[in-house]
Each structure stands twice: as C-alpha cells, then as structure tokens.
Motif scaffolding. Structure first.
Motif, PDB file in Angstrom:
ATOM      1  N   ALA A 149       0.812  -1.216   0.000  1.00  0.00           N
ATOM      2  CA  ALA A 149       0.000   0.000   0.000  1.00  0.00           C
ATOM      3  C   ALA A 149       0.845   1.266   0.000  1.00  0.00           C
ATOM      4  O   ALA A 149       0.430   2.285  -0.553  1.00  0.00           O
ATOM      5  N   ASN A 150       2.033   1.217   0.595  1.00  0.00           N
ATOM      6  CA  ASN A 150       2.854   2.436   0.622  1.00  0.00           C
ATOM      7  C   ASN A 150       3.582   2.672  -0.699  1.00  0.00           C
ATOM      8  O   ASN A 150       4.258   3.680  -0.862  1.00  0.00           O
ATOM      9  N   TRP A 151       3.460   1.748  -1.672  1.00  0.00           N
ATOM     10  CA  TRP A 151       4.024   1.950  -3.012  1.00  0.00           C
ATOM     11  C   TRP A 151       3.026   2.612  -3.952  1.00  0.00           C
ATOM     12  O   TRP A 151       3.357   2.929  -5.090  1.00  0.00           O
ATOM     13  N   VAL A 152       1.802   2.824  -3.499  1.00  0.00           N
ATOM     14  CA  VAL A 152       0.749   3.400  -4.343  1.00  0.00           C
ATOM     15  C   VAL A 152       0.744   4.918  -4.161  1.00  0.00           C
ATOM     16  O   VAL A 152       0.670   5.423  -3.048  1.00  0.00           O
ATOM     17  N   ILE A 153       0.828   5.632  -5.281  1.00  0.00           N
ATOM     18  CA  ILE A 153       0.771   7.091  -5.284  1.00  0.00           C
ATOM     19  C   ILE A 153      -0.620   7.488  -5.765  1.00  0.00           C
ATOM     20  O   ILE A 153      -1.145   6.895  -6.711  1.00  0.00           O
ATOM     21  N   LEU A 154      -1.223   8.476  -5.120  1.00  0.00           N
ATOM     22  CA  LEU A 154      -2.561   8.918  -5.503  1.00  0.00           C
ATOM     23  C   LEU A 154      -2.526  10.299  -6.129  1.00  0.00           C
ATOM     24  O   LEU A 154      -1.756  11.163  -5.718  1.00  0.00           O
ATOM     25  N   SER A 155      -3.404  10.494  -7.113  1.00  0.00           N
ATOM     26  CA  SER A 155      -3.570  11.792  -7.752  1.00  0.00           C
ATOM     27  C   SER A 155      -5.059  12.045  -7.941  1.00  0.00           C
ATOM     28  O   SER A 155      -5.800  11.141  -8.319  1.00  0.00           O
ATOM     29  N   ILE A 156      -5.484  13.272  -7.680  1.00  0.00           N
ATOM     30  CA  ILE A 156      -6.885  13.617  -7.929  1.00  0.00           C
ATOM     31  C   ILE A 156      -7.087  14.031  -9.378  1.00  0.00           C
ATOM     32  O   ILE A 156      -8.209  14.144  -9.849  1.00  0.00           O
ATOM     33  N   ASP A 157      -5.998  14.239 -10.103  1.00  0.00           N
ATOM     34  CA  ASP A 157      -6.058  14.544 -11.529  1.00  0.00           C
ATOM     35  C   ASP A 157      -6.034  13.219 -12.276  1.00  0.00           C
ATOM     36  O   ASP A 157      -4.984  12.613 -12.436  1.00  0.00           O
ATOM     37  N   THR A 158      -7.198  12.748 -12.727  1.00  0.00           N
ATOM     38  CA  THR A 158      -7.271  11.433 -13.377  1.00  0.00           C
ATOM     39  C   THR A 158      -6.758  11.465 -14.807  1.00  0.00           C
ATOM     40  O   THR A 158      -6.754  10.443 -15.482  1.00  0.00           O
ATOM     41  N   HIS A 159      -6.307  12.614 -15.276  1.00  0.00           N
ATOM     42  CA  HIS A 159      -5.715  12.717 -16.607  1.00  0.00           C
ATOM     43  C   HIS A 159      -4.229  13.054 -16.509  1.00  0.00           C
ATOM     44  O   HIS A 159      -3.615  13.489 -17.460  1.00  0.00           O
ATOM     45  N   PHE A 160      -3.675  12.843 -15.340  1.00  0.00           N
ATOM     46  CA  PHE A 160      -2.274  13.125 -15.046  1.00  0.00           C
ATOM     47  C   PHE A 160      -1.376  12.207 -15.860  1.00  0.00           C
ATOM     48  O   PHE A 160      -1.558  11.005 -15.895  1.00  0.00           O
ATOM     49  N   LYS A 161      -0.390  12.754 -16.556  1.00  0.00           N
ATOM     50  CA  LYS A 161       0.550  11.948 -17.327  1.00  0.00           C
ATOM     51  C   LYS A 161       1.806  11.742 -16.493  1.00  0.00           C
ATOM     52  O   LYS A 161       2.328  12.690 -15.914  1.00  0.00           O
ATOM     53  N   THR A 162       2.261  10.498 -16.462  1.00  0.00           N
ATOM     54  CA  THR A 162       3.400  10.150 -15.631  1.00  0.00           C
ATOM     55  C   THR A 162       4.138   8.976 -16.256  1.00  0.00           C
ATOM     56  O   THR A 162       3.614   8.321 -17.161  1.00  0.00           O
ATOM     57  N   SER A 163       5.319   8.703 -15.767  1.00  0.00           N
ATOM     58  CA  SER A 163       6.081   7.560 -16.271  1.00  0.00           C
ATOM     59  C   SER A 163       5.651   6.254 -15.602  1.00  0.00           C
ATOM     60  O   SER A 163       6.084   5.178 -16.025  1.00  0.00           O
ATOM     61  N   ALA A 164       4.816   6.323 -14.586  1.00  0.00           N
ATOM     62  CA  ALA A 164       4.335   5.098 -13.935  1.00  0.00           C
ATOM     63  C   ALA A 164       3.525   4.287 -14.940  1.00  0.00           C
ATOM     64  O   ALA A 164       2.600   4.800 -15.562  1.00  0.00           O
ATOM     65  N   ARG A 165       3.883   3.015 -15.133  1.00  0.00           N
ATOM     66  CA  ARG A 165       3.205   2.177 -16.126  1.00  0.00           C
ATOM     67  C   ARG A 165       1.780   1.840 -15.728  1.00  0.00           C
ATOM     68  O   ARG A 165       0.930   1.591 -16.572  1.00  0.00           O
ATOM     69  N   ASN A 166       1.509   1.787 -14.448  1.00  0.00           N
ATOM     70  CA  ASN A 166       0.198   1.343 -13.978  1.00  0.00           C
ATOM     71  C   ASN A 166      -0.598   2.517 -13.431  1.00  0.00           C
ATOM     72  O   ASN A 166      -0.184   3.169 -12.475  1.00  0.00           O
ATOM     73  N   THR A 167      -1.735   2.782 -14.066  1.00  0.00           N
ATOM     74  CA  THR A 167      -2.647   3.818 -13.604  1.00  0.00           C
ATOM     75  C   THR A 167      -4.024   3.183 -13.465  1.00  0.00           C
ATOM     76  O   THR A 167      -4.584   2.688 -14.436  1.00  0.00           O
TER      77      THR A 167
END
Length: 141
Positions: free
Chosen positions: A61-79
């Motif tokens: 659970a501490n590896w999960v990052i949260l964003s309220i912007d559901t259209h946020f672009k990131t290098s994380a492969r899993n959204t």
C-alpha cells in the motif's frame, strides 16, 4: 497464499517481453484492466510464467501514489482509476481505499498531510499510480 501486501490481484499473463536482464509481464486482472510488472528473467523462469498462466500481482500500500487529476501523465506504467470508498486518518498516515470498475479495491498509505492537501474523502475520483518495478508477481504452488 498469505502475504502482508494489501493489494493482491489475481490475473492471467497476457504478454511477456524479455530483455537482456529483465522482463515486462502484462497481467490481465479483468474489467479491461492490466498491470505491467518488471521482473528479472530468472524470476520469469522460476515462476514458470507463460502466456495464459494465472499469477498474482502484489502491491504494498505504501508503493501506491494517488492523484486527484485522473488525466495526469506520468512515467508510472500502472494507472488505476477509481473512487474513494474509505479514508481513515491515523497518527501520521492515512489509509485510502478506492474501488475500481468491477469492484476491485486498491489501498494506499499516504501521509495525513497529503490526504488533507488533496482533500481526499469518500466519493472522490482518484488515480492510483504504481511503478512496474513495484509489482511483485506470485503463482500458486
């Protein structure tokens, strides 16, 4: 299987792409949702992973990052997009649980300060971001 990882998804291996040292494994966890994991080639062999085989994706659970912007672009492969169903504040950290389409849940542990800054509460749409290298794969024995 018992584990301390809060997030456990059973899925089917959809694809395996081996490189010189590591492999990318795509796991179909249902409801048009996939999880990409980066593991060593020796782990692919040790787990006897093949396309069509069932495997578990384990995510602390501490590896999960949260964003309220559901259209946020990131290098994380899993959204993984979902809606908060529970937000519990502790002494220093908060547990945030969101429900994905199809009813699966993702738990994240974030600081209380982050939860307040993002105004996280039940019903909020959020995006869970997880690096492929933070996915642990397991198979039943």
């Amino acid at each position: 299987m018992q584990t301390s990882a809060r997030n456990q998804f059973l899925g089917t291996v959809k694809a395996i792409t081996k490189g010189a040292v590591n492999a990318e494994v795509i796991l179909d966890i249902g409801n048009n949702t996939e999880i990409a994991a980066i593991i060593t080639n020796s782990s692919v062999d040790h787990l006897a992973l093949t396309v069509g085989k069932e495997a578990y994706a384990l995510i602390k659970a501490n590896w999960v990052i949260l964003s309220i912007d559901t259209h946020f672009k990131t290098s994380a492969r899993n959204t993984l997009n979902g809606k908060i169903i529970r937000c519990t504040e502790g002494a220093t950290n908060a547990e945030v649980v969101l429900e994905l389409a199809g009813g699966q849940e993702v738990a994240a542990i974030i600081t209380n300060e982050s939860a307040k800054k993002l105004h996280l509460e039940k019903g909020t749409d959020v995006q869970a971001l997880i690096k492929a290298s933070h996915i642990i794969l397991a198979v039943a024995v």
